[in-house]
Design a protein around this motif. Structure first.
Motif, short mmCIF file in Angstrom:
data_model
loop_
_atom_site.label_atom_id
_atom_site.label_comp_id
_atom_site.label_asym_id
_atom_site.label_seq_id
_atom_site.Cartn_x
_atom_site.Cartn_y
_atom_site.Cartn_z
N SER A 94 0.86 -1.18 0.00
CA SER A 94 0.00 0.00 0.00
C SER A 94 0.89 1.23 0.00
O SER A 94 1.81 1.33 0.82
CB SER A 94 -0.91 0.03 1.22
N TYR A 143 -6.05 -1.80 2.99
CA TYR A 143 -5.03 -2.78 2.62
C TYR A 143 -5.32 -4.13 3.27
O TYR A 143 -5.14 -5.19 2.65
CB TYR A 143 -3.66 -2.26 3.03
N THR A 199 -3.51 0.71 -2.81
CA THR A 199 -3.04 -0.58 -3.31
C THR A 199 -2.10 -0.44 -4.50
O THR A 199 -2.38 0.27 -5.46
CB THR A 199 -4.25 -1.45 -3.73
#
Length: 422
Positions: A165, A235, A265
């Motif tokens: 992330s 995430y 992401t």
């Protein structure tokens, strides 16, 4: 002087095209299974689109774009990637006012001035998917699952999925300051590019492919330590959804992707079997891209795969189901006086969906047979005195060498029946 293709470009000749067709069919079929529809955007765009969308400080914009002025002195650029063009199309056609999310896929040539190497060219081909209009982490997972399904359908099960992330602008700002503080004392150990860009975008140093840069910043703080609550939860859901669907991944703190528009992401796929340049594609979320391109605040998620890299990976498999598409039936004319009847038979077989060919250079019957073999024909059909007088066609199986005589009126159905064995 012999004229050759420009450096970094190449011809895809007929004996290789079947591999492209196979991969493209898998790509498109899988995307449509997930509800994505094809979009085709122009091969060049206004340069401003990529400066705003990809990022003015990126290597793509500063070093790699093919930019030119047209006769009206407008700056245009051959597209270096597909996502910014899709964002522009969303804005131009006001699709954000319609059914969301907008789920698209695309395929086609892209252009970057880069040093040509295995699987990387100045004109290269990408397949990508984009989903605009949802912030749901489950959509992130769907996009990754689509990518994994493509690889599985191509037989590329030995892949590595790297996942991270990169946070949002708010939590990334604090991390940016921490990373600059860590890099500044060791900046002399960075490559020339990173020495310039680390103040503006220090995450680029993490994405640098020069090994000495990573050695210089050993012990750097990781972005995962600075994620805000929302990004951390986002995430976690993505990871849990992948795990629930049996997808293995590697959390990779080095993975930040090379474009400015990524948020939250980020992911990348590697096929170790194809060598040092093992990355075949990747993507992530880009919630600010449409806004940066002049549109509304519309979130998005997507990925792109390099088709040349996919070809390398598929060809590395010990057993591949990629087979050339060739001629199924060849009509051999035993005497020039039967050319008209042979042409009619060829056309009849083609209209029935049978890939058929014949000789057009006056070869002898023996030479025609050799020609049919070189074309890879499964069956050869003879048209001569005996066939015309008896109202039948002689069919020869090119593998078993068996021959049979079939009534002229039944020839098409019988050829189809024989081809079922191939």
């Amino acid at each position: 002087m012999q004229v050759k293709a420009p450096r970094g470009t190449y011809d895809i000749l007929p004996d290789q095209v079947h591999k492209w067709h196979y991969i493209e069919e898998v790509l498109k079929g899988t995307a449509e299974l997930y509800g994505y529809r094809e979009v085709r955007t122009p091969i060049f765009e206004h340069t401003e689109l990529f400066e705003r969308g990809v990022g003015e400080s990126t290597d793509i914009v500063t070093k790699e774009m093919y930019t030119f002025s047209d006769k009206s002195k407008r700056s245009l650029t051959l597209r270096p990637e597909g996502t910014a063009s899709c964002a522009r199309a969303i804005i131009e056609h006001s699709l954000y006012n319609g059914l969301l999310p907008v789920k698209w896929y695309y395929t086609g040539p892209m252009f970057r001035y880069d040093r040509p190497q295995t699987g990387r060219y100045r004109q290269f081909h990408q397949f990508g998917v984009e989903a605009f209009g949802s912030t749901s982490p489950y959509l992130d997972a769907e996009v990754i699952l689509l990518l994994v399904e493509i690889l599985n359908r191509l037989g590329l099960s030995e892949f590595e999925l790297h996942l991270n992330s990169v946070g949002c602008p708010s939590c990334r700002e604090e991390y940016r300051h921490k990373l600059i503080q860590h890099i500044t004392p060791v900046k002399d150990g960075l490559c020339k590019d990173c020495q310039v860009r680390y103040q503006q975008n220090p995450l680029r140093v993490l994405d640098c492919k020069v090994a000495t840069c990573h050695e210089a910043i050993t012990g750097y703080p990781t972005l995962s330590e600075y994620l805000c609550g929302e990004c951390r939860d986002h995430y976690a859901i993505v990871r849990e959804t992948l795990e629930q669907n049996g997808v293995k991944y590697i959390h990779d703190d080095n993975l930040v992707r090379g474009l400015d528009y990524y948020t939250k992401t980020a992911f990348e796929v590697h096929i170790p079997d194809i060598g040092a340049q093992s990355a075949i594609g990747g993507g992530g979320r880009y919630d600010g891209l449409v806004r940066d391109c002049g549109g509304p605040d519309l979130p998005g998620i997507g990925f792109a795969l390099g088709i040349e890299r996919l070809l390398l990976a598929v060809e590395s498999l010990k057993s591949s189901c990629v087979r050339p598409v060739g001629i199924e039936a060849f009509v051999t004319v035993m005497d020039d006086k039967y050319e008209l009847q042979a042409a009619r038979l060829v056309n009849e077989l083609r209209q029935a969906g049978i890939r058929t060919d014949k000789d057009y250079s006056g070869k002898s019957a023996r030479a025609q047979m050799k020609y049919a073999a070189k074309l890879g024909a499964y069956l050869t059909l003879f048209v001569g005195d005996e066939e015309i007088n008896g109202d039948f066609i002689t069919i020869r199986d090119m593998q078993s060498k068996k021959q049979e005589q079939v009534a002229r009126d039944h020839i098409t159905d019988h050829v189809k029946l024989l081809l079922q064995n191939y």
